[in-house]
Design a protein around this motif. Structure first.
Motif, PDB file in Angstrom:
ATOM      1  N   ASP A   1     -52.824   0.572   8.511  1.00 19.91           N
ATOM      2  CA  ASP A   1     -51.471   0.238   8.072  1.00 19.91           C
ATOM      3  C   ASP A   1     -51.239   0.908   6.728  1.00 19.91           C
ATOM      4  O   ASP A   1     -51.210   0.263   5.686  1.00 19.91           O
ATOM      5  CB  ASP A   1     -51.291  -1.281   7.977  1.00 19.91           C
ATOM      6  N   GLY A   2     -51.094   2.220   6.755  1.00 19.06           N
ATOM      7  CA  GLY A   2     -50.882   2.979   5.535  1.00 19.06           C
ATOM      8  C   GLY A   2     -51.479   4.369   5.665  1.00 19.06           C
ATOM      9  O   GLY A   2     -52.280   4.642   6.562  1.00 19.06           O
ATOM     10  N   PRO A   3     -51.079   5.290   4.802  1.00 16.33           N
ATOM     11  CA  PRO A   3     -51.577   6.664   4.860  1.00 16.33           C
ATOM     12  C   PRO A   3     -53.047   6.742   4.476  1.00 16.33           C
ATOM     13  O   PRO A   3     -53.576   5.846   3.819  1.00 16.33           O
ATOM     14  CB  PRO A   3     -50.690   7.401   3.852  1.00 16.33           C
TER      15      PRO A   3
ATOM     16  N   ARG B   1     -43.304   6.984   8.688  1.00 18.25           N
ATOM     17  CA  ARG B   1     -43.501   5.605   9.116  1.00 18.25           C
ATOM     18  C   ARG B   1     -43.735   5.512  10.626  1.00 18.25           C
ATOM     19  O   ARG B   1     -43.070   6.182  11.412  1.00 18.25           O
ATOM     20  CB  ARG B   1     -42.284   4.749   8.731  1.00 18.25           C
TER      21      ARG B   1
ATOM     22  N   VAL C   1     -44.589  10.038   3.570  1.00 20.26           N
ATOM     23  CA  VAL C   1     -45.297   9.185   4.516  1.00 20.26           C
ATOM     24  C   VAL C   1     -44.361   8.916   5.689  1.00 20.26           C
ATOM     25  O   VAL C   1     -43.277   8.340   5.512  1.00 20.26           O
ATOM     26  CB  VAL C   1     -45.746   7.869   3.856  1.00 20.26           C
TER      27      VAL C   1
ATOM     28  N   ASP D   1     -48.533   6.763   8.659  1.00 18.82           N
ATOM     29  CA  ASP D   1     -49.140   5.533   8.153  1.00 18.82           C
ATOM     30  C   ASP D   1     -49.913   4.787   9.243  1.00 18.82           C
ATOM     31  O   ASP D   1     -50.401   3.689   9.022  1.00 18.82           O
ATOM     32  CB  ASP D   1     -48.084   4.611   7.541  1.00 18.82           C
ATOM     33  N   ARG D   2     -50.049   5.432  10.441  1.00 16.66           N
ATOM     34  CA  ARG D   2     -50.777   4.793  11.541  1.00 16.66           C
ATOM     35  C   ARG D   2     -51.835   5.731  12.110  1.00 16.66           C
ATOM     36  O   ARG D   2     -52.231   5.612  13.270  1.00 16.66           O
ATOM     37  CB  ARG D   2     -49.802   4.392  12.648  1.00 16.66           C
TER      38      ARG D   2
END
Length: 277
Positions: A228-230, A255, A253, A215-216
Motif C-alpha cells: 500500500d504505497g510506492p 494510484r 505515484v 502504489d500497488r
C-alpha cells in the motif's frame, strides 16, 4: 481487456498484438521494421503527420518497444501530436524478450565488459548496459532517424521496469546520450547496491528526469498482498539524487497501479514531458 492492456499473470510471455498498426492514428504515421544490429531489433515508429518545426521534431525513445507499442493507443498519441516515438524492441512477436532485456538493461559491474551471471534469474546473463547504450545511441538511432527531421537536443529516453533501471543508468553513467529521461517503475531491487555505486561514481547530471511508479507494485513471485504505497527503495534513491545540486526529479505515484499497469499508465505523463520545449 482493461485500459492498461494485457495485465494477466502471464503478461511477461504475452504476444504483442500491436493493434495500433491495424487501426492507425489521426496524428501519426506508423511503421515498423527489423534492423539487423546486434541480436536483431525491431523499430516501431510513430511520426507526426504535420510538417516538422524548423529545428526538427522532438523524439521519444521507448525501450521494450514491442510492449510499448502494444499498449500505445491513438488517444495517447493525440497527447503529443508533434512528437516522434521510436519503440526499440527485439525481433520477436512477444511483448518482452526477457533474456535479452536482462542482458541489455542491467549495469556492468567489475573489470572487462562487465558481463556476469544474473544474480536474480538463474541461467541469464547480465551487465550489458554499456554495450547496449552504444548500440542504442549508434546504429539503432541512425536507423530510426534516417530521413527524419529530428531535433538532436530534444531526445528523451523512456524505460519501464528493467528498462527504467537502464534509463537511470544512462542518466547517471552516460548523460550525454539523451536530453531527458523517464524512468517508470525502475527495478532498483535487482541490484540496489550497484545502482547506488553508479550514482556515486559520477555526480548525477542535472537533466530533466521523470519517475513514475505505482502504489500497488510487488515483485513477480513474491508472497503476500500488494503493498500500500510506492517502493521505498525507489523513493529513497530519488531522494538521494535530489541531494545533488541542480537535480530535482518529477515523481508521480500512480494510484491503484500494479507493476505492469504503470507501463501504459505513464504515457499521459511521459509523452507531454518529451514533447515539452
Amino acid at each position: 481487456m482493461s485500459q492498461f492492456g494485457k495485465v494477466g499473470p502471464g503478461h511477461a510471455q504475452g504476444q504483442a498484438g500491436l493493434q495500433i498498426f491495424r487501426t492507425g492514428a489521426p496524428t501519426h504515421d506508423l511503421s515498423q521494421r527489423v534492423v539487423e544490429v546486434g541480436p536483431g531489433h525491431r523499430l516501431f515508429l510513430a511520426v507526426p503527420k504535420g510538417p516538422a518545426p524548423a529545428g526538427g521534431w522532438p523524439v521519444l525513445y521507448m525501450l521494450d518497444g514491442n510492449a510499448a507499442f502494444d499498449f500505445l493507443t491513438p488517444e495517447h498519441l493525440a497527447l503529443a501530436p508533434g512528437l516522434v516515438l521510436v519503440g526499440v524492441g527485439y525481433d520477436t512477436d512477444r511483448q518482452f524478450a526477457r533474456e535479452r532485456r536482462t542482458l541489455d538493461f542491467t549495469a556492468p559491474d567489475g573489470p572487462g565488459d562487465g558481463l556476469r551471471p544474473d544474480p536474480v534469474h538463474q541461467g541469464r546473463t547480465a551487465g550489458g548496459a554499456a554495450i547496449f547504450h552504444d548500440r542504442l545511441t549508434g546504429p539503432l538511432r541512425a536507423a530510426a532517424e534516417a530521413g527524419l527531421p529530428v531535433d538532436p537536443a530534444r531526445r528523451t529516453l523512456w524505460g519501464h521496469s528493467f528498462g527504467g533501471l537502464f534509463t537511470l543508468y544512462a542518466l547517471l553513467a552516460r548523460p550525454g546520450g539523451f536530453a531527458r529521461y523517464a524512468a517508470i517503475s525502475p527495478s532498483i531491487w535487482w541490484d540496489e547496491g550497484l545502482i547506488r555505486r553508479v550514482a556515486q561514481a559520477a555526480a548525477p547530471a542535472a537533466l530533466p528526469l521523470l519517475v513514475a511508479l505505482g502504489d500497488r507494485e510487488k515483485r513477480s513471485g513474491s508472497d503476500g498482498p500488494p503493498p500500500d504505497g510506492p517502493a521505498p527503495a525507489t523513493m529513497q534513491f530519488i531522494a538521494d539524487l535530489r541531494a545533488h545540486p541542480g537535480h530535482d526529479a518529477q515523481v508521480h505515484v500512480l494510484r491503484e497501479h500494479i507493476h505492469i499497469q504503470t507501463l501504459a499508465g505513464s504515457f499521459p505523463l511521459a509523452l507531454p514531458f518529451a514533447a515539452a520545449d
